[in-house]
Write a protein that holds these residues in place. Structure first.
Motif, PDB file in Angstrom:
ATOM      1  N   GLN A  77      16.924   7.755 -15.383  1.00  0.00           N
ATOM      2  CA  GLN A  77      16.613   6.824 -14.298  1.00  0.00           C
ATOM      3  C   GLN A  77      15.875   7.596 -13.201  1.00  0.00           C
ATOM      4  N   ALA A  78      14.568   7.527 -13.251  1.00  0.00           N
ATOM      5  CA  ALA A  78      13.730   8.236 -12.280  1.00  0.00           C
ATOM      6  C   ALA A  78      12.391   7.521 -12.179  1.00  0.00           C
ATOM      7  N   ILE A  79      11.971   7.210 -10.957  1.00  0.00           N
ATOM      8  CA  ILE A  79      10.693   6.558 -10.707  1.00  0.00           C
ATOM      9  C   ILE A  79       9.985   7.268  -9.563  1.00  0.00           C
ATOM     10  N   PHE A  80       8.674   7.035  -9.449  1.00  0.00           N
ATOM     11  CA  PHE A  80       7.935   7.671  -8.352  1.00  0.00           C
ATOM     12  C   PHE A  80       6.704   6.855  -8.020  1.00  0.00           C
ATOM     13  N   GLU A  81       6.046   7.228  -6.934  1.00  0.00           N
ATOM     14  CA  GLU A  81       4.764   6.665  -6.545  1.00  0.00           C
ATOM     15  C   GLU A  81       3.809   7.806  -6.207  1.00  0.00           C
ATOM     16  N   GLY A  82       2.531   7.480  -6.182  1.00  0.00           N
ATOM     17  CA  GLY A  82       1.520   8.421  -5.722  1.00  0.00           C
ATOM     18  C   GLY A  82       0.702   7.766  -4.640  1.00  0.00           C
ATOM     19  N   MET A  83       0.612   8.404  -3.475  1.00  0.00           N
ATOM     20  CA  MET A  83      -0.110   7.848  -2.335  1.00  0.00           C
ATOM     21  C   MET A  83      -0.887   8.982  -1.655  1.00  0.00           C
ATOM     22  N   LYS A  84      -1.735   8.624  -0.705  1.00  0.00           N
ATOM     23  CA  LYS A  84      -2.438   9.635   0.076  1.00  0.00           C
ATOM     24  C   LYS A  84      -2.536   9.209   1.534  1.00  0.00           C
ATOM     25  N   ALA A  85      -2.603  10.216   2.409  1.00  0.00           N
ATOM     26  CA  ALA A  85      -2.896   9.997   3.823  1.00  0.00           C
ATOM     27  C   ALA A  85      -4.164  10.777   4.162  1.00  0.00           C
ATOM     28  N   TYR A  86      -4.901  10.269   5.136  1.00  0.00           N
ATOM     29  CA  TYR A  86      -6.200  10.836   5.498  1.00  0.00           C
ATOM     30  C   TYR A  86      -6.264  10.994   7.014  1.00  0.00           C
ATOM     31  N   LYS A  87      -6.948  12.035   7.482  1.00  0.00           N
ATOM     32  CA  LYS A  87      -7.137  12.239   8.923  1.00  0.00           C
ATOM     33  C   LYS A  87      -8.610  12.036   9.252  1.00  0.00           C
ATOM     34  N   ASP A  88      -8.887  11.146  10.217  1.00  0.00           N
ATOM     35  CA  ASP A  88     -10.273  10.859  10.571  1.00  0.00           C
ATOM     36  C   ASP A  88     -10.794  11.844  11.617  1.00  0.00           C
ATOM     37  N   THR A  89     -12.013  11.626  12.067  1.00  0.00           N
ATOM     38  CA  THR A  89     -12.649  12.551  13.011  1.00  0.00           C
ATOM     39  C   THR A  89     -11.994  12.522  14.388  1.00  0.00           C
ATOM     40  N   ASN A  90     -11.186  11.493  14.657  1.00  0.00           N
ATOM     41  CA  ASN A  90     -10.435  11.425  15.919  1.00  0.00           C
ATOM     42  C   ASN A  90      -9.033  11.995  15.781  1.00  0.00           C
ATOM     43  N   ASN A  91      -8.763  12.610  14.613  1.00  0.00           N
ATOM     44  CA  ASN A  91      -7.442  13.184  14.302  1.00  0.00           C
ATOM     45  C   ASN A  91      -6.345  12.138  14.184  1.00  0.00           C
ATOM     46  N   ASP A  92      -6.737  10.891  13.937  1.00  0.00           N
ATOM     47  CA  ASP A  92      -5.757   9.861  13.613  1.00  0.00           C
ATOM     48  C   ASP A  92      -5.484   9.890  12.106  1.00  0.00           C
ATOM     49  N   ILE A  93      -4.246   9.608  11.720  1.00  0.00           N
ATOM     50  CA  ILE A  93      -3.856   9.628  10.313  1.00  0.00           C
ATOM     51  C   ILE A  93      -3.773   8.193   9.789  1.00  0.00           C
ATOM     52  N   TRP A  94      -4.292   8.001   8.581  1.00  0.00           N
ATOM     53  CA  TRP A  94      -4.348   6.679   7.987  1.00  0.00           C
ATOM     54  C   TRP A  94      -3.746   6.690   6.585  1.00  0.00           C
ATOM     55  N   LEU A  95      -3.076   5.606   6.231  1.00  0.00           N
ATOM     56  CA  LEU A  95      -2.599   5.377   4.872  1.00  0.00           C
ATOM     57  C   LEU A  95      -3.494   4.345   4.201  1.00  0.00           C
ATOM     58  N   PHE A  96      -3.539   4.388   2.877  1.00  0.00           N
ATOM     59  CA  PHE A  96      -4.355   3.451   2.121  1.00  0.00           C
ATOM     60  C   PHE A  96      -3.466   2.508   1.314  1.00  0.00           C
ATOM     61  N   ARG A  97      -3.426   1.263   1.719  1.00  0.00           N
ATOM     62  CA  ARG A  97      -2.695   0.188   1.041  1.00  0.00           C
ATOM     63  C   ARG A  97      -1.233   0.556   0.747  1.00  0.00           C
ATOM     64  N   PRO A  98      -0.493   1.050   1.735  1.00  0.00           N
ATOM     65  CA  PRO A  98       0.894   1.444   1.483  1.00  0.00           C
ATOM     66  C   PRO A  98       1.792   0.295   1.067  1.00  0.00           C
ATOM     67  N   ASP A  99       1.424  -0.924   1.478  1.00  0.00           N
ATOM     68  CA  ASP A  99       2.216  -2.091   1.077  1.00  0.00           C
ATOM     69  C   ASP A  99       2.195  -2.274  -0.431  1.00  0.00           C
ATOM     70  N   GLU A 100       1.068  -1.945  -1.060  1.00  0.00           N
ATOM     71  CA  GLU A 100       0.975  -2.066  -2.515  1.00  0.00           C
ATOM     72  C   GLU A 100       1.848  -1.027  -3.209  1.00  0.00           C
ATOM     73  N   ASN A 101       1.869   0.193  -2.674  1.00  0.00           N
ATOM     74  CA  ASN A 101       2.744   1.219  -3.240  1.00  0.00           C
ATOM     75  C   ASN A 101       4.203   0.835  -3.095  1.00  0.00           C
ATOM     76  N   TYR A 102       4.529   0.279  -1.938  1.00  0.00           N
ATOM     77  CA  TYR A 102       5.914  -0.127  -1.681  1.00  0.00           C
ATOM     78  C   TYR A 102       6.353  -1.210  -2.665  1.00  0.00           C
ATOM     79  N   LYS A 103       5.502  -2.213  -2.859  1.00  0.00           N
ATOM     80  CA  LYS A 103       5.843  -3.300  -3.790  1.00  0.00           C
ATOM     81  C   LYS A 103       5.969  -2.778  -5.214  1.00  0.00           C
ATOM     82  N   ARG A 104       5.053  -1.905  -5.614  1.00  0.00           N
ATOM     83  CA  ARG A 104       5.099  -1.388  -6.983  1.00  0.00           C
ATOM     84  C   ARG A 104       6.308  -0.484  -7.194  1.00  0.00           C
ATOM     85  N   PHE A 105       6.674   0.277  -6.158  1.00  0.00           N
ATOM     86  CA  PHE A 105       7.849   1.142  -6.272  1.00  0.00           C
ATOM     87  C   PHE A 105       9.090   0.304  -6.548  1.00  0.00           C
ATOM     88  N   ASN A 106       9.246  -0.770  -5.814  1.00  0.00           N
ATOM     89  CA  ASN A 106      10.430  -1.609  -6.006  1.00  0.00           C
ATOM     90  C   ASN A 106      10.375  -2.398  -7.316  1.00  0.00           C
TER      91      ASN A 106
END
Length: 355
Positions: A71-100
Motif C-alpha cells: 500500500q503505497a502511492i505518490f504524485e509528481g509535481m513541480k514548483a517554479y520561481k519567476d523573475t520576481n522571485n514568486d513561486i508558482w505551482l502548476f495545476r496542483p488541484d489536479e494532482n490533489y484529485k488524482r492522489f486521492n
C-alpha cells in the motif's frame, strides 16, 4: 530546533541548512532534497496534525504493511520561481484529485485538501531559497503515502503516513531516447491499478525495462495486456504520436494514467490549431506510418521530463528511425508549456497557482 505554530500546521525549523553543499548546476534528478519535509499521520481513523520538520530518515516497524502488501502511492509535481522571485505551482488541484483517486483504489484514506495544498505551500515558503530561477531549474515535489500499520495479516492497514519531499531538479532525461515496443510484458491490465500512481506499477516495469536496456533501448512503449496491439504509455510517461500533422494519443482508462502534462498538452495543441485525436492507437498503424513515411514524431509526456522526444522504436526486431524535423510539435509544445509554467508567457488557461 525552534517550534512554531502556523494555522494547523506545526513547523520545526532545522538548525542548519544543507543548501551551500549543493551544486545546482549539476543536479542528478531526484537525488538531492531540501532541508525540510511535511509529515502527517493517519491514526485511529483520523488525520493528525501535520508537521513540517527537518528532513531525516524514518523509523518504521518491520511488519509495517507497506513492506508486505504494497500500500503505497505518490504524485509528481513541480514548483517554479519567476523573475520576481514568486513561486508558482502548476495545476496542483489536479494532482490533489488524482492522489486521492489513487488512495481510494488502494484502500487508503483520502488526504485532506488543507494538508496537501496548504501544507505544500508552507513547505515551499520555508525552503524557498532552494527554488531557483530559470527555465531549466525547477523544484520537483514528491507527495506520497504509505501504510504504517504493524502486522502481517493480509488486509488494509489501519495507520498511514503522508509526506511531501522537495527535490531541486534540472532535466530528467538527457541524450537520445530509443524505445522498444512491448510484445509480451504489460504495464497494467483491465480491472487492475494502472490508473493509480501506485508504487507497484513502477516496480513491475523495472524488469522488462532492464531487458530493453540490454538491447540498447532506454525505454519501453507498453501495449495492452490482452492483445498487445494497442500503444498505451512510454516508460513512465503518457505517449503521443504524430502521423502527418495529426497528433494521436490513447484515451485514459483503467490501464492508463490520467497524466496532467498529457491533458495540458492536448489543450495547448488544440489552441495552437493542431488536430488532436484521442483514441486507441494500434501498433500496426504506427508501423504502416513508418513504412509510408508519414510518422513524423513520437514523444513522451510527464511531469519530470515534460516532453521527451523519441528518436526511434523497435518492433519485432525491426528498428524504425524517426525523421529529424524542424519545428516539431514536441519542441513547440514543450516551449509553450514550460514558458507558461515559468510565468514567461501569460497563463490563459488559469493553470498556475501562486504560493
Amino acid at each position: 530546533m525552534s517550534t512554531t505554530q502556523t494555522n494547523k500546521i506545526e513547523t520545526i525549523k532545522a538548525t542548519a541548512t544543507k543548501i551551500n553543499e549543493v551544486d545546482f548546476d549539476n543536479l542528478s534528478f531526484g537525488a538531492v532534497f531540501t532541508d525540510h519535509l511535511l509529515e502527517c499521520d493517519f491514526i485511529n481513523g483520523e488525520w493528525q496534525q501535520p508537521v513540517i520538520k527537518p528532513y531525516a530518515p524514518l523509523l518504521l516497524d518491520p511488519s509495517a504493511k507497506v513492506f508486505h502488501y504494497g500500500q503505497a502511492i505518490f504524485e509528481g509535481m513541480k514548483a517554479y520561481k519567476d523573475t520576481n522571485n514568486d513561486i508558482w505551482l502548476f495545476r496542483p488541484d489536479e494532482n490533489y484529485k488524482r492522489f486521492n483517486s489513487s488512495a481510494v483504489r488502494m484502500a487508503m484514506p483520502e488526504v485532506p485538501e488543507f494538508v496537501f495544498i496548504e501544507g505544500l505551500k508552507q513547505l515551499l515558503k520555508l525552503d524557498e531559497a532552494w527554488v531557483k530561477n530559470g527555465n531549466e531549474s525547477t523544484m520537483y515535489i514528491r507527495p506520497f503515502m504509505i501504510a504504517t500499520g504493524a502486522g502481517v495479516v493480509a488486509n488494509p492497514s489501519e495507520d498511514y503516513k503522508f509526506m511531501i519531499l522537495l527535490s531541486p531538479a534540472k532535466a530528467y532525461y538527457s541524450g537520445e531516447v530509443k524505445v522498444l515496443i512491448a510484445e509480451h510484458f504489460s504495464r497494467a491490465a483491465n480491472g487492475g491499478i494502472g490508473a493509480a500512481k501506485a508504487a507497484g506499477n513502477y516496480a513491475g516495469q523495472f524488469y522488462p525495462t532492464s531487458l530493453a536496456n540490454k538491447e540498447g533501448f532506454q525505454q519501453v512503449i507498453w501495449t495492452d495486456d490482452a492483445t498487445h496491439t494497442k500503444l498505451e504509455e512510454a516508460g513512465t510517461m503518457n505517449v503521443f504520436f504524430r502521423i502527418n500533422d495529426t497528433l494521436l494519443t490513447a484515451p485514459v482508462s483503467e490501464r492508463i494514467l490520467d497524466g496532467i502534462t498529457r491533458k495540458s498538452l492536448i489543450d495547448m495543441a488544440e489552441k495552437e490549431g493542431i488536430n488532436v485525436e484521442v483514441r486507441p492507437v494500434l501498433v500496426s498503424e504506427l508501423v504502416e506510418a513508418s513504412q509510408k513515411g508519414t510518422l513524423k514524431e513520437i514523444f513522451g509526456a510527464g511531469t519530470a521530463a515534460v516532453v521527451n522526444p523519441i528518436a526511434g522504436y523497435s518492433y519485432k526486431e525491426v528498428y524504425y528511425e524517426l525523421p529529424k524535423i524542424e519545428n516539431s510539435f514536441a519542441s513547440l509544445l514543450k516551449d509553450k508549456l514550460t514558458s507558461l509554467q515559468n510565468k514567461l508567457t501569460e497563463d490563459t488557461f488559469g493553470w498556475t497557482v501562486k504560493v
